[in-house]
Structure formats: structure tokens, C-alpha cells
Design a protein around this motif. Structure first.
Motif, mmCIF file in Angstrom:
data_model
loop_
_atom_site.group_PDB
_atom_site.id
_atom_site.type_symbol
_atom_site.label_atom_id
_atom_site.label_comp_id
_atom_site.label_asym_id
_atom_site.label_seq_id
_atom_site.Cartn_x
_atom_site.Cartn_y
_atom_site.Cartn_z
ATOM 1 N N VAL A 310 0.824 -1.134 0.061
ATOM 2 C CA VAL A 310 -0.088 0.088 -0.123
ATOM 3 C C VAL A 310 0.829 1.218 0.003
ATOM 4 O O VAL A 310 1.798 1.391 0.900
ATOM 5 C CB VAL A 310 -0.781 -0.132 1.335
ATOM 6 N N MET A 314 -0.990 5.063 -7.127
ATOM 7 C CA MET A 314 -1.324 3.833 -7.860
ATOM 8 C C MET A 314 0.398 3.329 -8.233
ATOM 9 O O MET A 314 1.122 4.035 -8.793
ATOM 10 C CB MET A 314 -1.942 3.967 -9.255
ATOM 11 N N GLN A 370 -7.426 1.086 -2.089
ATOM 12 C CA GLN A 370 -6.322 0.564 -2.783
ATOM 13 C C GLN A 370 -6.476 -0.767 -3.170
ATOM 14 O O GLN A 370 -6.238 -1.207 -4.218
ATOM 15 C CB GLN A 370 -4.823 0.641 -1.862
ATOM 16 N N TYR A 374 -6.593 -1.985 -7.395
ATOM 17 C CA TYR A 374 -6.018 -2.989 -8.210
ATOM 18 C C TYR A 374 -7.114 -4.144 -8.800
ATOM 19 O O TYR A 374 -6.988 -4.488 -9.938
ATOM 20 C CB TYR A 374 -5.058 -3.505 -7.256
ATOM 21 N N ASN A 410 -4.709 7.035 -4.962
ATOM 22 C CA ASN A 410 -4.994 6.181 -6.060
ATOM 23 C C ASN A 410 -4.443 6.891 -7.396
ATOM 24 O O ASN A 410 -4.620 6.167 -8.444
ATOM 25 C CB ASN A 410 -6.394 5.827 -6.249
#
Length: 659
Positions: A310, A314, A370, A374, A410
Motif C-alpha cells: 500500500v 497507484m 487501494q 487494483y 490512487n
């Protein structure tokens, strides 16, 4: 042999040990932002929630000490880390220049918040001393250190800052969270290997740490390191027209990369260790952000260390320097597992880059979004793939929902939605998009000549490209002009216009690596290839830690197959210090090895593995070591030099933006 999993991506190892590179004394000047670029960057200010200043509060929270100047040098006086060069043009009170995407400028401002910080009770971090953070956890008698940066010099300086303000204490343990070099390379700056061997310092890692830390530097290190020059922007000038931030941190340090092998391995999720009075519970996350990685929960402090699974942006599913694609779905599942294991008993979350998050509700928001980012990239890419879109079409189509897209953590400062979507497509489908025209395409130079011919010649192409450049159609202009440059590499006008085009694309990029890639491409078009020795692909410690099989795999990829065709050579190796024996066999243009010697071998070398390693490091030739008696050679004397003569030495500065 090393498995394909072993050769997986090691995020920063392609950028190891940046050497002093001599570039052109007076490189061509950068150009200003065009009206199109100014408008594009201004639109970003309207699209994103810049009024939200929570990250600025968090990035400065707990500051204990900050040096007046932060320039770190090695023993010879060479600068290996210089935050001062960024301070000249990046400040909290400075608006984004029109040559920088405002969102990228924002992460650069945040990454500039440096010094010694208190995270929570007995947990401290030094941030801004390298591309990564170094974490100090106070035990009963000394420090437990997590991830000691990329370079020995930066780790040593960070430890000195901690000692100055928190008192002199020994390091009693080091934890490597994962196998990327910016998380272990500085270890010799904080501990002595003699203390590790004496049992005074524990070194703890996830499984197969050394294997993964070493392998990629050996097998594909040269190509990845050359491409890393583009990705990290380490050679770009420090200015609003040059390097701003890699997103992950400002850039990579350029000091000595070291490694001390682990003494303890965490073998499973849920493993508990108590080190110097500090209890730790580990969660293994293999194949997520790194091939081997682990998160750590500290129940005494209700603190959760998320390694690099994390971060505040991104991350990369695929890194632009080149690597095997990571598993976005598995990555999201590990974040979900972290929530399930620790989510209801954590007050602070912290990691190996950027700044911590405090408060259970805010931590839950970070982890869940997060995770979903993904998973969304994975699921929607696969959905569109199954609807018949190829990677490029998916990258143009996919959009994050607003609740994910508007979350600052993000944003695509390092990875991007476009290239990560292409990565997921590649993971499932490979390079071929099923269009027969793309099955056996001409190579770039041959195709370029036909493109230019079909476009009416370079003069016609340039005329049209200039008109489209004026309209701000930079992506298309880059596509057209790359053909002009590859068809006519001496065409200065085409190269300069393509450089101008890359520059504007760089100025607009939100991603630090995208900006660096474009601007480095512009630099090389205008100035030619940089000069100097290039980058090392492995440190001395990594080379010394190599197993024989890793070295043999490296020799095999150096073998020039066409030159070796028709030759047959076999050489026994008796490694006396390891009590291991091998035979290297060249046949059919391929170098293989077996774990026993052959009585039919052309020659036999009797030596220590340390002698092989010394030659790999350039410390003496085979001839010299045979003459000194360090190595014994029996059999056909010419066999070994003949085999070595078939090995290529890789040229670091290969062309990228020109043929």
C-alpha cells in the motif's frame, strides 16, 4: 536452473548503483510549455480536489528534526543524495509551473517533507533521505530497523540523525520487507556483518529473499538498467523543465548498494517473533508488489506496516524499465487479507514510501480503496478483453469510477491506469493481439522507411507533423515522427521536432516515470547518447552472494549463439570451498550445466567459488589466477579461453529513441 518466478520483477534493482555519468557539458536547452500543455495542466487543477490538504498535514505530522541542508556524499566526496537541488524550485508555497502537471507537482511537494518523524509510540521514520523510508522501532535495548534504504551512505546519514535526536543505541535487528534494492541496499550503513555473524544482530526476511534480490540484476540487468535511466529521470536536470519526482520518492540515491544475507526467514503468515521486547506478527504477500514480500503487525503499538503493498499512489503492475507483470488480482487479495487480519485493531498504518495514515476509519478507507483500485484494473481489463478489445483499446477505454479516481492515494504518480491495464492484458494474452497484421510485423527501422515512403517522404511528413504539433496533437505527432527518425536517423529537423513533442508530453504527464521517459527521450534526441560507464547491474555484495547456478545462467545468456553454432566444449568445475561439482556443456549453440563432473570433459577447473566471483567482479583474470596457483586447469588448455571468447559483453548505452 532459476525458475521464471525467481526472475520476477525487482522494482528498483535495475537502477542500482548509479555511477557518476558524464553528460554533455552544454546540453540543448529545454523549450517552454505550449498553449496546449498550459491548458491541459490548468484543466487538472479543476478536475481534482486540490482543496483537500489532509496529506500535507499527515506528511508533516510528528516531525522531530529536519537538517538545514540535506546533501549526502560518499567517502570520496561524490554526491550520492541531494535534496537541496530540488529545494531550489519545489516548495510548499509554490504553485505548479506550467511545465509540470499540477498533480505530479503535489506529490513532489509532499515527497519533499523530510527529516526524522515520530509515527507512534516507539516507532520513528526518517523520510526524504532516499527514494524509500527507513523505519526505527525502539526495542528494550536497541533499534529494530525496517528497510535500510538503497545506499550505504544515505542509511548511515539517517541513522546519524536518529542518534543525534533520540540517543545512541545499537541496532539489534534488521527487517527486510521485500527484495527490492531500496529496501536493503543501505544495510552496511547501519550494521556490521561481523555483529550479524556473532549473533548480536538478527536479519529477518521473507522466504527466498536473497535469490530474488540477486537474480534480476544478473539475468536482465543490463537492459533493465539502461531503461531505468528513462524511468527514474536520475540524469535529468533539476528544474521545472526536468526532474520533479518519481512519484514513489524524489529519485534514487547514487551510493554504494550493499547486502547482508538474512539470518532468519519468516516462513508463513501468522508467524510471531519477539525481538528485543517488541512483538511482531507477519503476513506473507508473495507475488504482489514484489516476488517475496511481507507486511508486519505490531500489536503493542496497534501499528500496521504494509511494506510496499500500500502506498500513496497507484503502483506499477508493470514497470516501464521492463519486468514480468505483477498479479493485480493477488495483490488486491493480500490487501483484503490485511484488513481481515488487522483492520479492527490498528491505530496507525505506515509503509516503506510516503507518510503514515492515522485512525481506524481512515486506514480502512485507504486499504479498501487501494484494494479495489487494483481489483478494478484487473476485473475490468479482463472484462473488456473478453469483449474483444486489445490492450491498446482497453487502455483508451478503461476509467476508474470517481470514488476511486478522486482519492489522492490512487492517482497514477508511479504506475498509470493505462499502462497497468495493458499489463493485465499482457499477463493473460501475451504480446499478440490476435490481429494477423501484428503477428509478424516488420522491425521498426524497416517499417519506418515504408511509412515515410507512404506518407510522401520526410519533407511531407514533417510539414504535416508541424501542423499537428501546432494543434497540440502530440501523441499522433510522436507516432508519425518516430518513423521519420528511424527511417532517416540523420534527419536533425525530425529529431528536434520529435524531441519537442516528447517534451510537451512529459510536461503534461501526471506520472513521474512517464515524465522522465519523455524528457530523457527528448534529451537523447537533441544531444545524443549520454557518455560514461553507465550503471552497475549488481553490487559487490550481490555478486558475492550468487549461487553457482545463478552465475551459470548468466553465462548462458551472454553466450553468442550464432558464434557458438557448431562448437562443442565441456568444462568441469570443482568448487572446493562449496564441495560442489558441475560440468558446463556447450552444444547446439546453448550452454547447459549439470550437477556432476564428466569424465569426457575437455578440461577441468579446480577452484574456489570466491575465485569465480572475483573474476566476475574484475578482480584478476583466469590466466593470472592459474599462474598464481589459485586456480588449477587440467586437460585441453584452450577449451576455457575458447568458451569465454564466445561470451558477449553488453553495451550499456544502446539506442532507444533512434535506430
Amino acid at each position: 536452473m532459476l525458475s521464471s518466478r525467481t526472475r520476477r520483477s525487482v522494482a528498483l534493482t535495475a537502477a542500482l548503483s548509479l555511477l557518476a555519468l558524464s553528460v554533455h557539458a552544454q546540453p540543448a536547452a529545454s523549450k517552454p510549455a505550449t498553449a496546449t500543455t498550459r491548458a491541459a495542466n490548468a484543466a487538472v487543477l479543476e478536475a481534482l480536489p486540490f482543496a483537500d490538504k489532509q496529506d500535507f498535514e499527515d506528511a508533516q505530522r510528528g516531525l522531530i528534526a529536519q537538517p538545514k541542508e540535506l546533501t549526502i556524499r560518499d567517502a570520496n566526496g561524490k554526491v550520492v543524495w541531494d535534496l537541496e537541488s530540488y529545494k531550489q524550485y519545489i516548495g510548499l508555497d509554490q504553485a505548479a509551473p506550467d511545465t509540470v502537471n499540477p498533480s505530479l507537482w503535489r506529490i513532489a511537494q509532499l515527497n519533499m517533507q523530510h527529516g526524522l518523524f515520530k509515527v507512534t509510540e516507539r516507532i520513528y521514520q526518517v523520510r526524504g533521505y532516499d527514494i524509500s523510508n527507513i523505519t526505527f522501532i525502539e526495542g528494550d535495548s536497541g533499534w529494530i530497523v525496517i528497510d535500510p534504504l538503497l545506499s550505504v551512505e544515505t542509511a548511515k546519514a539517517a541513522f546519524a540523525l536518529v542518534t543525534e535526536h533520540l540517543g545512541k543505541k545499537p541496532v539489534v535487528a534488521v527487517i527486510y520487507s521485500h527484495s527490492h534494492a531500496d529496501h536493503f541496499g543501505g544495510v552496511r550503513g547501519i550494521i556490521d556483518e561481523a555483529d550479524v555473524k556473532a549473533g548480536k544482530v538478527r536479519v529477518i526476511s521473507p522466504p527466498e529473499f536473497s535469490e530474488h534480490a540477486i537474480s534480476e540484476n544478473v539475468i536482465a540487468g543490463n537492459a533493465m538498467s539502461r531503461r531505468a535511466v528513462y524511468m527514474y529521470g536520475a540524469m535529468l536536470p533539476r528544474s521545472a523543465q526536468g526532474g520533479v519526482s518519481s512519484g514513489l520518492g524524489q529519485t534514487i540515491s547514487a551510493g554504494q548498494v550493499s547486502m547482508i544475507e538474512p539470518t532468519e526467514v519468516v516462513s508463513k503468515t501468522g508467524r510471531e517473533l519477539t525481538v528485543d521486547g517488541v512483538k511482531m506478527v507477519f503476513q506473507l504477500t508473495p507475488g504482489s508488489e514484489a516476488p517475496t514480500e511481507m507486511n508486519t503487525y505490531f500489536p503493542q503499538f496497534k501499528a500496521l506496516w504494509m511494506a510496499e503493498n500500500v502506498t500513496r499512489h497507484m503502483h506499477n503492475i508493470y514497470t516501464l524499465r521492463g519486468a514480468e507483470v505483477r498479479d493485480a488480482l493477488q495483490w488486491s487479495k493480500f490487501i483484503q487479507q490485511s484488513q481481515e487480519l488487522y483492520g479492527d485493531k490498528v491505530d496507525v498504518e505506515f509503509q516503506s514510501h510516503h507518510w503514515p495514515t492515522w485512525g481506524q476509519a481512515r486506514i480502512a478507507n485507504l486499504l479498501s480503496k487501494q484494494r479495489d483500485m487494483y481489483k478494478y484494473i484487473h476485473d475490468q481489463t479482463v472484462r473488456l478483453m473478453n469483449e474483444g478489445l486489445n490492450g491498446e483499446e482497453i487502455a483508451e477505454t478503461i476509467k476508474l469510477p470517481p470514488e476511486l479516481d478522486q482519492a489522492w492515494f490512487n492517482r497514477g504518480y508511479y504506475g498509470t491506469l493505462k499502462h497497468n491495464a495493458k499489463a493485465v492484458y499482457q499477463r493473460y494474452m501475451g504480446w499478440y493481439d490476435a490481429n494477423p497484421a501484428n503477428l509478424d510485423k516488420l522491425p521498426p527501422e524497416a517499417a519506418a522507411k515504408k511509412y515515410v515512403e507512404y506518407m510522401g517522404g520526410s519533407a511531407s511528413l514533417l510539414s504535416k507533423a508541424r501542423a499537428d504539433f501546432a494543434k497540440g496533437e502530440y501523441r499522433w505527432v510522436a507516432e508519425a515522427l518516430k518513423h521519420a527518425v528511424f527511417a532517416e536517423p540523420g534527419n536533425v529537423e525530425a529529431k528536434n521536432l520529435l524531441a519537442d513533442t516528447y517534451e510537451q508530453l512529459g510536461y503534461q504527464a501526471e506520472s513521474g516515470p512517464w515524465r522522465s521517459v519523455y524528457l530523457q527521450g527528448a534529451f537523447e534526441l537533441r544531444n545524443g547518447l549520454p557518455q560514461g560507464p553507465g550503471m552497475k547491474t549488481a553490487s559487490a555484495d550481490m555478486i558475492r552472494a550468487m549461487q553457482p547456478e545463478t552465475l551459470f545462467d548468466y553465462l548462458a545468456v551472454r553466450l553468442n549463439g550464432p558464434k557458438a553454432a557448431g562448437k562443442k566444449i565441456s568444462i568441469n568445475l570443482d568448487l572446493t570451498d562449496l564441495h560442489k561439482q558441475y560440468v558446463l556443456s556447450l552444444e547446439n549453440g546453448v550452454l547447459n550445466y549439470a550437477n556432476s563432473m564428466s569424465p569426457q570433459a575437455d578440461a577441468t577447473l579446480t577452484l574456489k567459488m570466491s575465485s569465480l566471483i572475483a573474476m566476475q567482479m574484475g578482480q584478476g583474470s583466469l590466466k593470472d589466477k592459474i599462474a598464481s596457483g589459485e586456480i588449477k586447469l587440467d586437460g585441453r588448455q584452450e577449451a576455457v579461453p575458447e568458451l569465454l571468447g564466445l561470451m558477449d559483453n553488453f553495451n550499456f548505452w544502446f539506442n532507444i529513441v533512434t535506430p
